[in-house]
Design a protein around this motif. Structure first.
Motif, PDB file in Angstrom:
ATOM      1  N   SER A  15     -25.589  11.366  32.175  1.00  0.00           N
ATOM      2  CA  SER A  15     -26.415  10.732  31.043  1.00  0.00           C
ATOM      3  C   SER A  15     -25.956  11.812  29.772  1.00  0.00           C
ATOM      4  O   SER A  15     -25.735  12.920  30.053  1.00  0.00           O
ATOM      5  N   VAL A  16     -26.178  11.054  28.659  1.00  0.00           N
ATOM      6  CA  VAL A  16     -25.915  12.076  27.467  1.00  0.00           C
ATOM      7  C   VAL A  16     -26.830  13.090  27.342  1.00  0.00           C
ATOM      8  O   VAL A  16     -26.635  14.063  27.145  1.00  0.00           O
ATOM      9  N   ALA A  17     -28.056  12.714  27.948  1.00  0.00           N
ATOM     10  CA  ALA A  17     -29.118  13.587  27.665  1.00  0.00           C
ATOM     11  C   ALA A  17     -28.857  14.730  28.643  1.00  0.00           C
ATOM     12  O   ALA A  17     -29.225  15.969  28.193  1.00  0.00           O
ATOM     13  N   ALA A  18     -28.443  14.575  29.894  1.00  0.00           N
ATOM     14  CA  ALA A  18     -27.905  15.751  30.796  1.00  0.00           C
ATOM     15  C   ALA A  18     -26.916  16.506  30.219  1.00  0.00           C
ATOM     16  O   ALA A  18     -27.055  17.592  30.420  1.00  0.00           O
ATOM     17  N   ARG A  19     -25.985  15.947  29.543  1.00  0.00           N
ATOM     18  CA  ARG A  19     -24.933  16.705  28.969  1.00  0.00           C
ATOM     19  C   ARG A  19     -25.443  17.417  27.913  1.00  0.00           C
ATOM     20  O   ARG A  19     -25.104  18.717  27.692  1.00  0.00           O
ATOM     21  N   ASN A  20     -26.271  16.901  27.000  1.00  0.00           N
ATOM     22  CA  ASN A  20     -26.714  17.746  25.801  1.00  0.00           C
ATOM     23  C   ASN A  20     -27.806  18.904  26.427  1.00  0.00           C
ATOM     24  O   ASN A  20     -27.590  20.018  26.012  1.00  0.00           O
ATOM     25  N   THR A  21     -28.438  18.728  27.594  1.00  0.00           N
ATOM     26  CA  THR A  21     -29.394  19.677  28.006  1.00  0.00           C
ATOM     27  C   THR A  21     -28.463  20.854  28.480  1.00  0.00           C
ATOM     28  O   THR A  21     -28.665  21.970  28.373  1.00  0.00           O
ATOM     29  N   ALA A  22     -27.421  20.467  29.277  1.00  0.00           N
ATOM     30  CA  ALA A  22     -26.469  21.382  29.706  1.00  0.00           C
ATOM     31  C   ALA A  22     -26.079  22.233  28.703  1.00  0.00           C
ATOM     32  O   ALA A  22     -25.556  23.412  28.702  1.00  0.00           O
ATOM     33  N   GLY A  23     -25.547  21.785  27.652  1.00  0.00           N
ATOM     34  CA  GLY A  23     -25.019  22.243  26.322  1.00  0.00           C
ATOM     35  C   GLY A  23     -26.118  23.341  25.852  1.00  0.00           C
ATOM     36  O   GLY A  23     -25.627  24.576  25.427  1.00  0.00           O
TER      37      GLY A  23
END
Length: 193
Positions: A15-23
């Motif tokens: 998800s976008v949220a997961a990608r942002n969190t990884a970032g």
């Protein structure tokens, strides 16, 4: 010393949220030790399996350690799931060559940031980062040549089921005064909702 021997791994089609969190995690790890932490999906690991609670991947370059963000097949194979976590709950667990950071993202429709809470809890509790108020001026990130962590098996669900201040009537004069007092404006208020 400015090198990374770990990959940050997301499930396939995150998800976008997961990608942002990884970032967020990669950025803070770089601020701490100077290392570039690459973010990949499970598919990029090639032929990957779990043997004796250890991740074994065939993809090049070979890495020693894995940071699993959110629910994924690898996290499940390691026995790390959101089962039993309520709204806002976190699971932070170390394994022989993995760190799992996850939280429920579907428990509360208004708050799908469970994994983000796990990452920020890890940054604060294990790495000493502090988020004193919004923005860069309120952030404290310790510098270290090497990041080492003790074994962790932390599972937590907060007693309060909601982490936000609920303002049922929308943005208005009363909220405007409070938001301005905090140094924000109406656009900031709606962006962080």
């Amino acid at each position: 010393d400015g090198r990374s021997n770990a990959l940050i791994v997301l499930k396939n089609e995150p998800s976008v949220a997961a990608r942002n969190t990884a970032g967020i995690l990669a950025d803070h790890l770089k601020q701490i030790c100077g290392g570039e932490f690459v973010i990949v999906t499970e598919a990029a690991l090639g032929d990957v399996k779990v043997v004796d609670q250890k991740i074994v991947a065939s993809a090049e370059p070979l890495v020693e350690n894995f940071i699993l963000i959110g629910e994924s097949k690898l996290a499940q194979a390691l026995g790390a799931t959101v089962d039993g976590l309520g709204p806002g709950g976190v699971l932070i667990r170390t394994l022989p060559n993995a760190l799992v950071l996850l939280g429920p993202s579907k428990t509360t429709p208004s708050d799908q940031s469970g994994t983000r809470y796990a990452v920020t809890t890890f940054l604060e509790d294990s790495l000493g980062c502090r988020f004193l108020w919004p923005g860069e001026l309120g952030k404290v990130v310790p510098k270290r040549a090497t990041i080492e962590i003790e074994p962790i098996n932390h599972q937590f669900t907060p007693v309060l089921r909601q982490r936000r201040i609920r303002m049922a009537s929308g943005y208005g004069d009363r909220k405007d005064k409070g938001v301005i007092r905090l140094g924000f404006n109406e656009a900031d208020y709606h962006r962080i909702q």
